[in-house]
Design an enzyme around this catalytic site. Structure first.
Site, short mmCIF file in Angstrom:
data_model
loop_
_atom_site.label_atom_id
_atom_site.label_comp_id
_atom_site.label_asym_id
_atom_site.label_seq_id
_atom_site.Cartn_x
_atom_site.Cartn_y
_atom_site.Cartn_z
N HIS A 71 -17.04 -11.63 5.41
CA HIS A 71 -15.80 -10.93 5.72
C HIS A 71 -15.02 -11.70 6.77
O HIS A 71 -15.56 -12.00 7.84
CB HIS A 71 -16.10 -9.50 6.24
CG HIS A 71 -14.86 -8.71 6.48
ND1 HIS A 71 -14.63 -8.01 7.64
CD2 HIS A 71 -13.76 -8.52 5.71
CE1 HIS A 71 -13.45 -7.41 7.56
NE2 HIS A 71 -12.91 -7.71 6.41
N HIS A 72 -13.79 -12.06 6.44
CA HIS A 72 -12.91 -12.77 7.37
C HIS A 72 -11.66 -11.94 7.59
O HIS A 72 -10.67 -12.10 6.88
CB HIS A 72 -12.50 -14.14 6.81
CG HIS A 72 -13.65 -15.10 6.65
ND1 HIS A 72 -13.50 -16.30 5.98
CD2 HIS A 72 -14.94 -15.04 7.04
CE1 HIS A 72 -14.67 -16.96 6.00
NE2 HIS A 72 -15.56 -16.20 6.62
N GLU A 73 -11.70 -11.01 8.54
CA GLU A 73 -10.47 -10.28 8.92
C GLU A 73 -9.74 -11.18 9.92
O GLU A 73 -10.33 -11.65 10.89
CB GLU A 73 -10.82 -8.94 9.56
CG GLU A 73 -9.62 -8.18 10.13
CD GLU A 73 -8.52 -7.91 9.11
OE1 GLU A 73 -8.78 -7.16 8.16
OE2 GLU A 73 -7.41 -8.48 9.25
N GLU B 288 -6.48 -6.83 -2.92
CA GLU B 288 -6.06 -5.46 -2.65
C GLU B 288 -4.56 -5.37 -3.03
O GLU B 288 -4.25 -5.45 -4.19
CB GLU B 288 -6.34 -5.11 -1.19
CG GLU B 288 -6.33 -3.62 -0.92
CD GLU B 288 -6.36 -3.30 0.56
OE1 GLU B 288 -5.80 -4.07 1.35
OE2 GLU B 288 -6.93 -2.26 0.94
N GLU C 52 0.86 -1.19 0.00
CA GLU C 52 0.00 0.00 0.00
C GLU C 52 0.90 1.23 0.00
O GLU C 52 1.07 1.90 1.02
CB GLU C 52 -0.95 -0.04 1.19
CG GLU C 52 -1.91 -1.23 1.09
CD GLU C 52 -3.01 -1.25 2.12
OE1 GLU C 52 -3.25 -0.24 2.77
OE2 GLU C 52 -3.66 -2.32 2.26
N HIS D 98 -7.66 -9.16 0.81
CA HIS D 98 -6.96 -7.94 1.20
C HIS D 98 -5.68 -8.29 1.97
O HIS D 98 -5.61 -9.32 2.61
CB HIS D 98 -7.87 -7.06 2.06
CG HIS D 98 -8.78 -6.22 1.21
ND1 HIS D 98 -8.94 -4.88 1.39
CD2 HIS D 98 -9.54 -6.56 0.14
CE1 HIS D 98 -9.78 -4.42 0.48
NE2 HIS D 98 -10.17 -5.41 -0.28
N GLU D 99 -4.72 -7.35 1.88
CA GLU D 99 -3.38 -7.58 2.44
C GLU D 99 -2.84 -8.93 1.94
O GLU D 99 -2.50 -9.83 2.72
CB GLU D 99 -3.38 -7.52 3.98
CG GLU D 99 -3.74 -6.16 4.53
CD GLU D 99 -5.24 -5.91 4.58
OE1 GLU D 99 -5.99 -6.87 4.83
OE2 GLU D 99 -5.68 -4.77 4.33
N GLU E 116 -9.53 3.49 0.51
CA GLU E 116 -9.66 3.67 1.96
C GLU E 116 -8.68 4.73 2.48
O GLU E 116 -8.96 5.40 3.48
CB GLU E 116 -9.44 2.34 2.70
CG GLU E 116 -8.06 1.75 2.49
CD GLU E 116 -7.84 0.40 3.18
OE1 GLU E 116 -8.78 -0.17 3.71
OE2 GLU E 116 -6.68 -0.07 3.15
C1 NOJ Z 1 -8.08 -3.50 5.76
C2 NOJ Z 1 -8.90 -3.65 4.55
O1 NOJ Z 1 -8.17 -3.24 3.41
C3 NOJ Z 1 -10.16 -2.86 4.72
O2 NOJ Z 1 -10.91 -2.89 3.53
C4 NOJ Z 1 -10.92 -3.42 5.89
O3 NOJ Z 1 -12.04 -2.61 6.12
C5 NOJ Z 1 -10.07 -3.43 7.15
N1 NOJ Z 1 -8.81 -4.03 6.88
C6 NOJ Z 1 -10.74 -4.20 8.28
O4 NOJ Z 1 -10.82 -5.55 7.93
CA CA Z 2 -5.82 -2.60 3.25
#
Ligand code: NOJ
Ligand code: CA
Length: 677
Positions: A389-391, A478, A185, A459-460, A484
């Site tokens: 969504h799986h953070e 991403e 990023e 993402h990441e 963002e």
């Molecule tokens: C980073 C992600 O790029 C973003 O889209 C997300 O909202 C946050 N992490 C939380 O998971």
């Molecule tokens: Ca991100």
């Protein structure tokens, strides 16, 4: 200097398809080199060995691209490329066409000439080591990889470094980002090649007005990701630096090993880079038999509100992920052509997120105010899917222990896409996102999701390398400084040139989840930070930044009653054809794409900091047909900094002889729908 090349016989003149062996030189005298040209003859690659060190050189239309570039691999158990001799040189040609279930076009021609060089060397212990280097030269660039068989009792290698080099002929303007930016990023700032530090790939170079080169890799499946650095200060000879494990090793490889392809896209214009399918062509064919469940689409999300601090991820008075709020988003999606609604903060465990701790996340248990069964039922009734969504916060161990049951739950509830996330500078507290450890995990997720008919938006990630050809459920990723940053970045947000640079850098690695579509440019939390574009540019980015699952960033309140929404609602996310009428890195780009399900074309034209005028010939339209052009342009006085909102919508009749005169405001854009009448 010992180096020479063996002339090969003339190319075969007819080729029906598949592989045709043109020559094989394994005769009594060992060959000392080989040469191969791209099918159209524009790219010439030569291979030789110099004092035991294998090397290649490349020219495009007679102009040097790579000077003598040495190759090799250093493992704990053996070193390849220090005392090599050639044992065989095979040249063959391949020509076939394959279809993409989704993409920037339907058919992709895979046409290359291959030079496979067999090598052998005797090491200090008197062991004979064998390996091959295989080059494939296409009209739009080339790729090569190392192939090491099991041998001499060696069934694995611990690779400490790859000694691949790209010895660039000249000191071109170069766009790359620091290799140690955890999630890629970062801004691609142009520098002369001799001034760069270690960068991750893709790295793009403008060698001249008619020669552009992007270095990257293809088919990274169980290896470390590729970074490059000058071999000495001020040098333009780029050497490999593989992303290490925390313990310093680069790759734990089982033999036989085929490394990822090291690739160079070679174009004669910036537009050519965007149209290259070299990286996809160097990935394995589709491994998923039935792809009918893979559905490109457009989505909105309970998301921007978290980044602007209107909502929280965790349960509480400002919780965004409530049943009621989600139903509102589903209603809006159904009315405005969106196929999905992403909801972040639906699951238990966000209490530890601010500490960067992912160990409390459950991927199957919703917060009590999020009735997931009811939401999915309601969505199905309206033709809108919940996007999961799986953070993980980089806690892979916690995620892997739940992954199978989490994807099984998605499948049961009709959730056919999941956004994964790996915020946290190191995975499991120690490994990098570009390491072999991470690469293995990401691939494991894609394969597991595929078994449960789930698409992935990652993402990441590790930088993409075209794996979507093999696993087309890997929709988008991403690995970019996305929109963002326009919500919370202390530096003011993404500068105007960012969105006209990434099409020639990050986006060459594959679909990008940049999330264009911000309509409200006021940021109450950080007033100096905002999207540095006009509204019309936000619309045009939906076409320019390809993503088969594409998210519109803003809250639904900011879309309500906005005329510009019409463009995004109609704009598809998968295409039958793509053309790039004009492009210059960091300055402007215009992309026209044809819908897969109709004769309609969509155009996105965007500019950087400077206003831009162009005369756009519509010669890509069908001859003899009439079209209605609906044009969403920057209105009077539009300017990204002082006045982003003016949007002028107009209609006119056009055909393929028409030329549209477009005026783009500073960091502005134009979006056009061309519908057959
Ligand atoms: C980073 C992600 O790029 C973003 O889209 C997300 O909202 C946050 N992490 C939380 O998971
Ligand atoms: Ca991100």
């Amino acid at each position: 200097m010992k180096s020479s090349f063996t002339a090969l016989p003339a190319w075969g003149s007819t080729l029906a398809g598949g592989v045709l062996l043109l020559s094989c030189l394994t005769a009594c005298t060992a060959p000392s080199g080989g040469k191969v040209e791209s099918p159209d003859g524009s790219i010439a690659l030569s291979f030789g060995v110099n004092d035991g060190r294998p090397f290649y050189t490349v020219a495009s239309r007679g102009v040097a691209v790579m000077d003598t570039s040495y190759l090799g691999i250093e493992a704990r158990e053996a070193v390849f490329g220090v005392d090599s001799r050639i044992t065989s040189v095979d040249v063959s040609e391949h020509d076939s066409t394959w279809e993409q279930p989704w993409g920037e076009e339907i058919s992709v021609r895979e046409h290359y000439r291959q030079l496979a060089v067999g090598l052998e060397e005797t090491d200090a212990e008197g062991r004979k080591l064998k390996y091959d280097i295989v080059f494939r030269v296409f009209d739009d660039g080339f790729g090569f990889r190392y192939e090491i068989p099991e041998q001499n009792g060696l069934d694995s290698l611990v690779i400490m470094e790859e000694n691949t080099s790209f010895n660039i002929a000249g000191n071109p303007v170069t766009w790359g980002i620091p290799w140690d930016n955890a999630f890629y990023e970062a801004l691609y700032i142009p520098r002369n090649l001799a001034e760069i530090d270690t960068v991750s790939t893709p790295v793009t170079m403008k060698m001249s007005d008619s020669l552009y080169v992007t270095l990257h890799e293809a088919a990274l499946t169980d290896y470390a990701s590729l970074n490059l650095h000058p071999d000495a200060e001020g040098s333009t000879n780029l050497r490999t630096f593989l992303t290490p494990w925390s313990t310093g090793e680069k790759v734990f490889a089982k033999l036989p090993l085929k490394t990822p392809w090291r690739i160079a896209i070679i174009g004669h214009s910036a537009a050519d880079l965007m149209l290259s399918r070299l990286m996809l062509n160097l990935n394995e064919p589709c491994a998923i038999e039935d792809v009918s469940w893979i559905e490109p689409g457009r989505y909105i999300g309970i998301w921007w509100g978290m980044h602007t601090r209107d909502y929280t991820w965790l349960a509480g008075p400002k919780h965004g992920a409530t049943t009621e709020n989600t139903k509102r988003y589903i209603d809006f999606a159904a009315e405005n052509g969106y196929s999905g609604v992403l909801v972040e903060g639906w699951n238990k465990g966000w209490e530890a997120y601010d500490r960067g701790d992912g160990s409390e996340f459950s991927f199957t248990e919703p917060y009590p105010d999020f009735d997931i069964e009811e939401i999915c039922r309601y969505g199905a009734e309206k033709g809108v899917r919940l996007i999961g969504h799986h953070e993980t916060c980089g806690d892979l161990k916690n995620y892997e222990s739940q992954m199978d049951s989490a994807f099984a739950m998605c499948e049961r509830l009709g959730i056919n896409a999941v956004k994964t996330g790996y915020v946290g500078h190191l995975l499991d507290g120690k490994e990098r996102h570009g390491s072999q450890y991470a690469v293995r995990h990401y691939r494991n997720v894609i394969e597991n999701a595929a078994r449960h008919h789930v698409m992935i938006d990652n993402h990441e990630p590790v930088m993409p390398t075209g794996l979507q050809r093999t696993y087309p459920n890997l929709m988008t990723q991403e690995g970019v400084r996305g929109q963002e940053w326009d919500a919370w970045s202390a530096d003011g947000g993404n500068p105007p040139e960012h969105t006209v640079t990434i099409p020639f850098t990050r986006c060459l690695a594959g679909p990008v989840d940049f999330t264009p579509g911000t309509f409200n440019f006021t940021n109450p939390v950080m007033p100096q930070t905002h999207c540095q574009t006009t509204l019309a540019k936000q619309l045009a980015l939906s076409v320019v930044l390809f993503s088969p699952l594409q998210m519109s960033s803003d809250k639904i309140e900011n879309y309500q009653g906005q005329p510009g929404l019409e463009f995004i609602s109609k704009c598809p996310t998968s295409w039958a054809k793509t053309v790039v009428p004009e492009a210059e890195i960091g300055e402007y780009v215009t992309v026209a794409r044809k819908d897969r399900d109709s004769d309609t074309w969509y155009v996105g034209s965007v500019t950087g900091r400077e206003a831009h005028e162009l005369a756009l010939p519509l010669d890509f339209l069908d001859a003899g047909a009439k079209y209605k052009a609906r044009i969403f342009a920057d209105g009077e006085g539009a300017d990204y900094n002082s006045n982003p909102y003016p949007l002028e919508i107009s209609d006119m009749e056009v055909d393929n002889t028409s030329v549209l005169n477009l005026k783009l405001a500073p960091s502005g854009g134009t979006a056009i729908i061309l519908e057959k009448i």
